[in-house]
Design a protein around this motif. Structure first.
Motif, PDB file in Angstrom:
ATOM      1  N   VAL A  74       0.850  -1.197   0.000  1.00 32.36           N
ATOM      2  CA  VAL A  74       0.000   0.000   0.000  1.00 32.36           C
ATOM      3  C   VAL A  74       0.880   1.239   0.000  1.00 32.36           C
ATOM      4  CG1 VAL A  74      -1.641   1.342   1.370  1.00 32.36           C
ATOM      5  CG2 VAL A  74      -1.957  -1.114   1.104  1.00 32.36           C
ATOM      6  N   GLU A  75       1.888   1.260   0.822  1.00 35.03           N
ATOM      7  CA  GLU A  75       2.759   2.436   0.901  1.00 35.03           C
ATOM      8  C   GLU A  75       3.520   2.668  -0.400  1.00 35.03           C
ATOM      9  OE1 GLU A  75       4.930   1.770   4.524  1.00 35.03           O
ATOM     10  OE2 GLU A  75       3.206   2.396   5.731  1.00 35.03           O
ATOM     11  N   ARG A  76       3.881   1.608  -1.112  1.00 33.86           N
ATOM     12  CA  ARG A  76       4.528   1.782  -2.426  1.00 33.86           C
ATOM     13  C   ARG A  76       3.554   2.423  -3.415  1.00 33.86           C
ATOM     14  NH1 ARG A  76       7.068  -3.334  -1.387  1.00 33.86           N
ATOM     15  NH2 ARG A  76       5.448  -4.392  -2.564  1.00 33.86           N
ATOM     16  N   CYS A  77       2.299   1.984  -3.397  1.00 39.55           N
ATOM     17  CA  CYS A  77       1.286   2.573  -4.279  1.00 39.55           C
ATOM     18  C   CYS A  77       1.033   4.031  -3.916  1.00 39.55           C
ATOM     19  CB  CYS A  77      -0.016   1.783  -4.210  1.00 39.55           C
ATOM     20  SG  CYS A  77       0.090   0.156  -4.984  1.00 39.55           S
ATOM     21  N   VAL A  78       0.951   4.312  -2.634  1.00 33.09           N
ATOM     22  CA  VAL A  78       0.744   5.694  -2.173  1.00 33.09           C
ATOM     23  C   VAL A  78       1.856   6.592  -2.694  1.00 33.09           C
ATOM     24  CG1 VAL A  78       0.798   7.176  -0.114  1.00 33.09           C
ATOM     25  CG2 VAL A  78      -0.631   5.110  -0.145  1.00 33.09           C
ATOM     26  N   VAL A 108      -2.988  11.607  -6.033  1.00 30.89           N
ATOM     27  CA  VAL A 108      -4.146  11.786  -5.156  1.00 30.89           C
ATOM     28  C   VAL A 108      -4.427  10.439  -4.504  1.00 30.89           C
ATOM     29  CG1 VAL A 108      -6.594  12.383  -5.010  1.00 30.89           C
ATOM     30  CG2 VAL A 108      -5.114  13.570  -6.656  1.00 30.89           C
ATOM     31  N   VAL A 109      -4.502  10.429  -3.183  1.00 34.43           N
ATOM     32  CA  VAL A 109      -4.761   9.200  -2.437  1.00 34.43           C
ATOM     33  C   VAL A 109      -5.995   9.422  -1.587  1.00 34.43           C
ATOM     34  CG1 VAL A 109      -3.880   7.618  -0.673  1.00 34.43           C
ATOM     35  CG2 VAL A 109      -2.323   8.583  -2.374  1.00 34.43           C
ATOM     36  N   LYS A 110      -6.886   8.425  -1.579  1.00 33.33           N
ATOM     37  CA  LYS A 110      -8.089   8.473  -0.754  1.00 33.33           C
ATOM     38  C   LYS A 110      -8.189   7.184   0.039  1.00 33.33           C
ATOM     39  CE  LYS A 110     -12.599   7.262  -0.236  1.00 33.33           C
ATOM     40  NZ  LYS A 110     -12.841   5.911   0.264  1.00 33.33           N
ATOM     41  N   ALA A 111      -8.445   7.315   1.322  1.00 31.49           N
ATOM     42  CA  ALA A 111      -8.692   6.162   2.192  1.00 31.49           C
ATOM     43  C   ALA A 111      -9.743   6.570   3.207  1.00 31.49           C
ATOM     44  CB  ALA A 111      -7.412   5.732   2.896  1.00 31.49           C
ATOM     45  N   PRO A 162       2.523  11.930  -2.614  1.00 34.07           N
ATOM     46  CA  PRO A 162       1.270  12.441  -3.187  1.00 34.07           C
ATOM     47  C   PRO A 162       1.139  13.955  -3.036  1.00 34.07           C
ATOM     48  CG  PRO A 162       0.834  10.577  -1.741  1.00 34.07           C
ATOM     49  CD  PRO A 162       2.271  10.963  -1.536  1.00 34.07           C
ATOM     50  N   ALA A 163       0.321  14.546  -3.902  1.00 32.05           N
ATOM     51  CA  ALA A 163       0.007  15.975  -3.786  1.00 32.05           C
ATOM     52  C   ALA A 163      -1.012  16.217  -2.683  1.00 32.05           C
ATOM     53  CB  ALA A 163      -0.531  16.506  -5.113  1.00 32.05           C
ATOM     54  N   ALA A 173     -12.696  20.109 -13.009  1.00 33.83           N
ATOM     55  CA  ALA A 173     -13.268  21.451 -13.172  1.00 33.83           C
ATOM     56  C   ALA A 173     -12.250  22.541 -12.849  1.00 33.83           C
ATOM     57  CB  ALA A 173     -14.505  21.600 -12.288  1.00 33.83           C
ATOM     58  N   HIS A 174     -11.335  22.236 -11.964  1.00 36.82           N
ATOM     59  CA  HIS A 174     -10.281  23.193 -11.596  1.00 36.82           C
ATOM     60  C   HIS A 174      -9.039  23.059 -12.483  1.00 36.82           C
ATOM     61  CE1 HIS A 174     -12.006  25.052  -8.025  1.00 36.82           C
ATOM     62  NE2 HIS A 174     -12.443  23.868  -7.652  1.00 36.82           N
ATOM     63  N   GLY A 175      -9.086  22.191 -13.493  1.00 38.83           N
ATOM     64  CA  GLY A 175      -7.943  22.019 -14.386  1.00 38.83           C
ATOM     65  C   GLY A 175      -6.751  21.358 -13.718  1.00 38.83           C
ATOM     66  N   LEU A 176      -7.028  20.445 -12.779  1.00 40.65           N
ATOM     67  CA  LEU A 176      -5.947  19.847 -11.994  1.00 40.65           C
ATOM     68  C   LEU A 176      -5.665  18.391 -12.330  1.00 40.65           C
ATOM     69  CD1 LEU A 176      -6.940  21.425  -8.584  1.00 40.65           C
ATOM     70  CD2 LEU A 176      -5.101  22.146 -10.109  1.00 40.65           C
ATOM     71  N   LEU A 177      -6.244  17.899 -13.424  1.00 37.55           N
ATOM     72  CA  LEU A 177      -5.996  16.512 -13.821  1.00 37.55           C
ATOM     73  C   LEU A 177      -5.184  16.457 -15.101  1.00 37.55           C
ATOM     74  CD1 LEU A 177      -9.416  14.755 -13.126  1.00 37.55           C
ATOM     75  CD2 LEU A 177      -7.397  14.865 -11.673  1.00 37.55           C
ATOM     76  N   GLY A 178      -4.601  15.311 -15.356  1.00 38.08           N
ATOM     77  CA  GLY A 178      -3.832  15.110 -16.580  1.00 38.08           C
ATOM     78  C   GLY A 178      -2.430  15.671 -16.469  1.00 38.08           C
TER      79      GLY A 178
END
Length: 146
Positions: free
Chosen positions: A3-7, A12-15, A41-42, A91-96
């Motif tokens: 899990v920590e390697r994936c994080v 963006v991480v959600k738990a 992560p950001a 919507a905030h232009g924060l992806l990609g």
């Protein structure tokens, strides 16, 4: 460790607080989220059911309350929260690739907006049976209530 390697590889991480309690028994979810943030992560998002949600980012923490909702079925709540998150980030232009650097400088106001969208999406979903997330109109109605 997996899990920590994936994080560490994620932006963006959600738990949920329940996920974190299972992974790290007895540790405060906020502290785990701060540790995860330090690995790369950001932003790290933690859902807390009826207690709302928390975002941990380099500039600190942002929290939102859960929308008052009569819970019918919690199946799909986490997925709806994440889809609301992605909808707001887009919507905030924060992806990609072109949004990645802006994501890394996410401010508290935009973070709060993202969390409000995510919480509203989850609230609509848990208010009805089945994993049935809101459409855009339903999300707008829920946001107007918040």
């Amino acid at each position: 460790r997996r899990v920590e390697r994936c994080v560490a590889l994620s932006d963006v991480v959600k738990a949920s607080d329940e996920d974190l309690e299972w992974l790290y028994p007895g540790q405060e979810p906020e502290r785990v989220a701060e540790r995860w943030l330090a690995t790369g992560p950001a932003v790290v998002l933690v859902t807390r059911g009826g207690d709302g949600a928390l975002a941990v980012l380099p500039g600190g923490r942002v929290t939102v309350d859960a929308l008052p909702t009569e819970v019918v079925d919690t199946v799909g709540a986490g997925d709806a929260f994440m889809s609301g998150t992605l909808h707001a980030l887009a919507a905030h232009g924060l992806l990609g690739a072109d949004g990645r650097e802006r994501l890394r400088s996410l401010d508290r106001a935009r973070t709060a907006d993202v969390l409000r969208h995510a919480a509203a999406s989850a609230a609509v979903t848990v208010a009805r049976a089945g994993a049935n997330p809101p459409d855009v109109a339903e999300l707008a109605t829920a946001l107007a209530r918040s």
